[in-house]
Design an enzyme around this catalytic site. Structure first.
Site, PDB file in Angstrom:
ATOM      1  N   ASP A  41       6.517  -5.591  -3.539  1.00  0.00           N
ATOM      2  CA  ASP A  41       5.376  -4.722  -3.290  1.00  0.00           C
ATOM      3  C   ASP A  41       5.305  -3.561  -4.250  1.00  0.00           C
ATOM      4  O   ASP A  41       6.290  -3.177  -4.859  1.00  0.00           O
ATOM      5  CB  ASP A  41       5.575  -4.089  -1.903  1.00  0.00           C
ATOM      6  CG  ASP A  41       4.691  -4.735  -0.886  1.00  0.00           C
ATOM      7  OD1 ASP A  41       4.110  -5.766  -1.194  1.00  0.00           O
ATOM      8  OD2 ASP A  41       4.598  -4.176   0.228  1.00  0.00           O
ATOM      9  N   LYS A  63      -0.136  -3.831  -3.739  1.00  0.00           N
ATOM     10  CA  LYS A  63      -1.455  -3.308  -3.432  1.00  0.00           C
ATOM     11  C   LYS A  63      -1.422  -1.882  -3.932  1.00  0.00           C
ATOM     12  O   LYS A  63      -0.517  -1.142  -3.616  1.00  0.00           O
ATOM     13  CB  LYS A  63      -1.689  -3.258  -1.923  1.00  0.00           C
ATOM     14  CG  LYS A  63      -1.412  -4.566  -1.223  1.00  0.00           C
ATOM     15  CD  LYS A  63      -1.474  -4.337   0.265  1.00  0.00           C
ATOM     16  CE  LYS A  63      -1.173  -5.624   1.025  1.00  0.00           C
ATOM     17  NZ  LYS A  63      -1.187  -5.402   2.474  1.00  0.00           N
ATOM     18  N   MET A 178      -0.349   6.600   5.426  1.00  0.00           N
ATOM     19  CA  MET A 178      -1.647   6.282   4.819  1.00  0.00           C
ATOM     20  C   MET A 178      -2.741   7.248   5.274  1.00  0.00           C
ATOM     21  O   MET A 178      -3.884   6.857   5.451  1.00  0.00           O
ATOM     22  CB  MET A 178      -2.074   4.845   5.186  1.00  0.00           C
ATOM     23  CG  MET A 178      -1.053   3.804   4.796  1.00  0.00           C
ATOM     24  SD  MET A 178      -1.404   2.191   5.483  1.00  0.00           S
ATOM     25  CE  MET A 178      -0.832   2.361   7.174  1.00  0.00           C
TER      26      MET A 178
END
Ligand code: SAH
Length: 513
Positions: A41, A63, A178
């Site tokens: 990741d 991502k 986030m």
């Protein structure tokens, strides 16, 4: 127990930890080393990939800031496909795989295809980043509970689906993942539902990494501060009274070299120790191997000396490389440390003596001054007339020791035990950092590290790239080489050890603030 199936495919879902590569679990590291395929990741530190097998297939499945390089469904498919091909697959995910990492969904896909798997937990960002910011998430004086909350809800929902009523007053400490983009809504919702506007808030970006950034504020002002300073993801947001403890408990991002990038130019196999010393003071270390230790062109000289080892009265070692090369050859020829017999041993400094200890040999003599001249001076107190001295050396060793000892009447044999070769090129990350002027300090721990780097870069580029960067040299000989190459030396310790060089670098930067 893993489910049985007809193929040998297996998936390890590994938590890579929050960033600091040292924070992966022992089991996680083991499994990286076993995998044939590794899907990693954006948030998993790429440095961890050095634990991978040489032939492992590395696939970036990252991502970046919500822009999915691969859709989650594609990642699931890839995992399933590789496992069905019979591969051992490691899925390396930032933090913990089951904390906001969609690890649950990946597991469901594996179960649907009856692919056996193992979950290896990791230090989640909320815990790792808070620790490295000096914020205990719970504390008897402040709070008895902590909640982990997403600040960015799934596709068709948004943060408004969170039960703000219960969250605002129900949990002492709240950690949002986030949540940077939604910070204005998050802080407003907490205050609307009764949390005091003066509640302390910390934003921690790239927590546990050398570029960790922390912004402190309150529910009332943190969103404005974040906007003004351009504070970006990835970051966690910690809300609660415990944030005030940072003032007292801060330990990581206030280390003396924190925020400084130091270039370590060393033989690849020796860089580790110096890098650890610098990292312990908070530096971001870039390693640039400038020496490759290689066997001598011919072993004849060394083998002859080993064959008549009983003739020698003294053995002199001026580096750990010499110790390693000598004892490796000794063993290669079928001997061990006993072959030295009553021969006395001189080590140039404590590090070389430590290497000798590893072979069961204690140095009889360590000069006060850890260099060639020091060795010569140390022997001056003894009568070595007519004695035979063996000095297994590197091909670039200076003549100071043989010349000095011969002058005192000794017979000195100087077989080449190893060669210092230049590597083929400067690693790309190092070159980029130099070109982008991101290096604060370059260190040289031997003349050859400086001259080899100049050779590797070419003299013009060497001066252009290193111009304006603080130069730290381990001692006068290395400094002289630096000056001959056109560099000014800013840092040089009184004692020629890595520890002394490290503290001199620390002094240099702390006295400048
Ligand atoms: N599974 C991960 C979380 C993935 S969600 C874990 O357990 O940590 C991605 C979010 O994690 C980011 O948006 C950010 O909020 C947080 N995050 C991950 N690494 C981080 C780090 N080093 N510092 C601060 N936040 C981080």
């Amino acid at each position: 127990m893993p489910t049985t199936s007809h193929h040998n495919g297996f998936v390890y879902l590994i938590g890579a930890g929050p960033g600091d590569p040292g924070l992966i679990t022992v089991r996680g590291r083991e499994c990286i080393g076993q995998a044939e395929v590794i899907l990693y990741d954006y948030l998993a530190n790429e440095e961890l990939l050095r634990h991978a097998r040489q032939d492992a297939e590395l696939i970036y499945a990252g991502k970046v800031g919500g822009a999915h390089n691969r859709e989650q469904s594609q990642i699931n498919e890839l995992l399933v496909q590789k496992a069905l091909e019979g591969k051992v697959v490691a899925r390396l995910k930032g933090g913990d795989p089951f904390v906001f990492g969609r690890g649950g969904e990946e597991c469901e896909a594996l179960v649907a295809h009856r692919i056996p798997f193992e979950i290896i937990p990791g230090v989640t960002a909320g815990i790792g980043a808070a620790s490295y910011a000096g914020i205990p998430l719970t504390h008897r004086d402040f709070t008895t509970s902590v909640a982990f909350v997403t600040g960015h809800e799934g596709r068709d929902k948004d943060v408004s689906t969170i039960d703000w009523e219960r969250l605002s007053l129900g949990s002492g400490t709240i950690v949002f993942y986030m949540g940077i983009k939604n910070l204005p809504q998050i802080t407003a919702s907490l205050m609307d539902h009764g949390r005091a506007p003066e509640t302390p808030v910390a934003l921690i970006r790239w927590g546990t990494r050398p570029d960790q950034e922390v912004l402190i504020g309150t529910l009332a002002d943190i969103a404005g501060k974040a906007r003004k300073t351009g504070f970006k993801a990835p970051a966690i947001t910690v809300v609660g009274e415990v944030v005030t403890l940072r003032e007292k408990l801060r330990w990581f991002d206030n280390r003396p070299l924190f925020g400084r990038t130091v270039l370590v130019t060393r033989a690849a196999d020796q860089a580790g120790e110096f890098s650890r010393l610098l990292e312990a003071r908070g530096a971001r270390v870039l390693e640039c191997p400038t020496i490759r230790i290689a066997p001598p062109e011919s072993f004849t000289g060394l083998d002859d000396a080993i064959a008549r080892l009983a003739d020698f009265h003294w053995l002199v070692f001026t580096s750990g490389n010499a110790v390693t090369a000598f004892f490796d050859r000794l063993q290669g020829l079928g001997f061990d440390s006993r072959a030295i017999g009553p021969c006395k041993v001189c080590a140039v400094g404590p590090k070389t003596a430590e290497q000798l200890q590893a072979h069961g040999v204690r140095a009889d003599l360590i000069p006060e001054d850890y260099k060639g001249e020091g060795v010569v001076a140390a022997f001056a107190d003894r009568d070595i007339r007519g004695l035979q001295i063996l000095f297994p050396k590197g091909d670039r060793a200076r003549d100071v020791i043989p010349a000095g000892l011969r002058q005192q009447g000794a017979k000195v044999a100087t077989p080449v035990a190893y060669r210092n070769l230049a590597p083929d090129s400067v690693p790309l990350p190092v070159l980029t950092a130099l070109e982008e002027r991101r290096v604060d300090c370059v260190t040289f721990t031997a003349s050859s590290t400086a001259s080899n780097l100049a050779d590797l870069l070419g003299e013009n580029r060497f001066l252009k790239l290193l111009g304006g960067i603080t130069v730290a040299s381990i001692g006068p000989i290395t400094s002289r080489t630096c000056r001959e190459l056109g560099l000014e030396v800013d840092i040089e310790p009184g004692e020629y050890t890595l520890a002394a060089l490290t503290s001199e670098i620390v002094d240099y930067y702390t006295s400048r603030i």
